[in-house]
Design a protein around this motif. Structure first.
Motif, mmCIF file in Angstrom:
data_model
loop_
_atom_site.group_PDB
_atom_site.id
_atom_site.type_symbol
_atom_site.label_atom_id
_atom_site.label_comp_id
_atom_site.label_asym_id
_atom_site.label_seq_id
_atom_site.Cartn_x
_atom_site.Cartn_y
_atom_site.Cartn_z
ATOM 1 N N SER A 25 0.844 -1.196 0.000
ATOM 2 C CA SER A 25 0.000 0.000 0.000
ATOM 3 C C SER A 25 0.883 1.250 0.000
ATOM 4 N N PRO A 26 0.285 2.427 -0.253
ATOM 5 C CA PRO A 26 1.054 3.673 -0.173
ATOM 6 C C PRO A 26 1.696 3.882 1.206
ATOM 7 N N LYS A 27 1.104 3.295 2.260
ATOM 8 C CA LYS A 27 1.664 3.398 3.611
ATOM 9 C C LYS A 27 2.755 2.361 3.873
ATOM 10 N N GLY A 28 2.970 1.461 2.900
ATOM 11 C CA GLY A 28 3.992 0.441 3.063
ATOM 12 C C GLY A 28 3.503 -0.851 3.687
ATOM 13 N N GLU A 29 2.193 -0.973 3.916
ATOM 14 C CA GLU A 29 1.661 -2.216 4.461
ATOM 15 C C GLU A 29 1.572 -3.264 3.353
ATOM 16 N N ILE A 30 1.675 -4.529 3.740
ATOM 17 C CA ILE A 30 1.694 -5.640 2.800
ATOM 18 C C ILE A 30 0.319 -6.298 2.791
ATOM 19 N N PHE A 31 -0.316 -6.345 1.610
ATOM 20 C CA PHE A 31 -1.640 -6.930 1.439
ATOM 21 C C PHE A 31 -1.483 -8.256 0.705
ATOM 22 N N ILE A 32 -1.971 -9.327 1.339
ATOM 23 C CA ILE A 32 -1.867 -10.657 0.749
ATOM 24 C C ILE A 32 -3.267 -11.221 0.565
ATOM 25 N N PRO A 33 -3.717 -11.394 -0.691
ATOM 26 C CA PRO A 33 -5.014 -12.037 -0.904
ATOM 27 C C PRO A 33 -4.885 -13.525 -0.574
ATOM 28 N N ASP A 34 -5.679 -13.990 0.351
ATOM 29 C CA ASP A 34 -5.694 -15.396 0.750
ATOM 30 C C ASP A 34 -6.854 -16.050 0.009
ATOM 31 N N LEU A 35 -6.554 -16.685 -1.108
ATOM 32 C CA LEU A 35 -7.598 -17.190 -1.997
ATOM 33 C C LEU A 35 -8.361 -18.366 -1.408
ATOM 34 N N ARG A 36 -7.719 -19.156 -0.588
ATOM 35 C CA ARG A 36 -8.407 -20.315 0.003
ATOM 36 C C ARG A 36 -9.370 -19.904 1.106
ATOM 37 N N ASN A 37 -8.981 -18.940 1.900
ATOM 38 C CA ASN A 37 -9.805 -18.533 3.040
ATOM 39 C C ASN A 37 -10.690 -17.329 2.740
ATOM 40 N N ILE A 39 -10.212 -14.055 2.208
ATOM 41 C CA ILE A 39 -9.984 -12.794 2.916
ATOM 42 C C ILE A 39 -8.675 -12.197 2.399
ATOM 43 N N ILE A 40 -8.414 -10.967 2.768
ATOM 44 C CA ILE A 40 -7.123 -10.333 2.489
ATOM 45 C C ILE A 40 -6.460 -10.106 3.831
ATOM 46 N N LYS A 41 -5.226 -10.551 3.967
ATOM 47 C CA LYS A 41 -4.479 -10.375 5.209
ATOM 48 C C LYS A 41 -3.505 -9.226 5.025
ATOM 49 N N VAL A 42 -3.410 -8.367 6.021
ATOM 50 C CA VAL A 42 -2.568 -7.184 5.954
ATOM 51 C C VAL A 42 -1.487 -7.306 7.029
ATOM 52 N N PHE A 43 -0.228 -7.041 6.617
ATOM 53 C CA PHE A 43 0.924 -7.154 7.498
ATOM 54 C C PHE A 43 1.747 -5.868 7.460
ATOM 55 N N SER A 44 2.490 -5.641 8.525
ATOM 56 C CA SER A 44 3.438 -4.521 8.549
ATOM 57 C C SER A 44 4.643 -4.887 7.692
ATOM 58 N N GLN A 45 5.510 -3.918 7.458
ATOM 59 C CA GLN A 45 6.741 -4.176 6.695
ATOM 60 C C GLN A 45 7.633 -5.185 7.393
ATOM 61 N N GLU A 46 7.475 -5.309 8.698
ATOM 62 C CA GLU A 46 8.266 -6.267 9.479
ATOM 63 C C GLU A 46 7.637 -7.653 9.484
ATOM 64 N N GLY A 47 6.453 -7.785 8.884
ATOM 65 C CA GLY A 47 5.778 -9.075 8.822
ATOM 66 C C GLY A 47 4.803 -9.332 9.940
ATOM 67 N N LYS A 48 4.486 -8.328 10.754
ATOM 68 C CA LYS A 48 3.528 -8.502 11.845
ATOM 69 C C LYS A 48 2.102 -8.380 11.295
ATOM 70 N N PHE A 49 1.245 -9.346 11.654
ATOM 71 C CA PHE A 49 -0.146 -9.311 11.224
ATOM 72 C C PHE A 49 -0.840 -8.091 11.818
ATOM 73 N N ILE A 50 -1.605 -7.360 10.970
ATOM 74 C CA ILE A 50 -2.314 -6.159 11.408
ATOM 75 C C ILE A 50 -3.825 -6.380 11.418
ATOM 76 N N ARG A 51 -4.381 -6.847 10.281
ATOM 77 C CA ARG A 51 -5.830 -6.983 10.168
ATOM 78 C C ARG A 51 -6.175 -7.820 8.934
ATOM 79 N N THR A 52 -7.462 -8.121 8.821
ATOM 80 C CA THR A 52 -7.974 -8.733 7.600
ATOM 81 C C THR A 52 -8.942 -7.759 6.939
#
Length: 109
Positions: A25-37, A39-52
């Protein structure tokens, strides 16, 4: 060269994550589309889970999908786009839904 490496913890009832593309994202967060589940999982640049973003589709099938519910095709490799203003465009089951970067459903296109 490895840029970022982190693992994704699963909830006890989740299937293993199936993903194709990772989006920043423009803020540097990592968005991963989880096709099996579905949802979209969002992580910090350090890899910490933030939200779905989104919720898995309901058990009653595509005809009853509600706004904000996601029903990804498992072989779809391009389901998300993040634009400069932070809106997250998500393609699923013949529609496009728009969410805020924080995960709030905004509208359908």
């Amino acid at each position: 060269k490895e840029v970022l490496n982190f693992s994704i913890a699963l909830e006890s009832d989740e299937k293993p994550v199936k993903m194709y593309f990772v989006h920043i994202s423009p803020k540097g967060e990592i968005f991963i589309p989880d096709l099996r589940n579905h949802i979209i999982k969002v992580f910090s640049q350090e890899g910490k889970f933030i939200r779905t973003i989104g919720t898995p589709f309901n058990k009653y099938g595509f005809k009853n999908l509600r706004d904000g519910e996601l029903d990804f095709e498992e072989n779809d490799n391009k389901v998300i786009e993040i634009i400069d203003n932070g809106e997250v465009y998500v393609k699923d089951s013949n529609r496009i839904q728009v969410f805020s970067e924080e995960g709030k459903f905004l509208y359908k296109v």
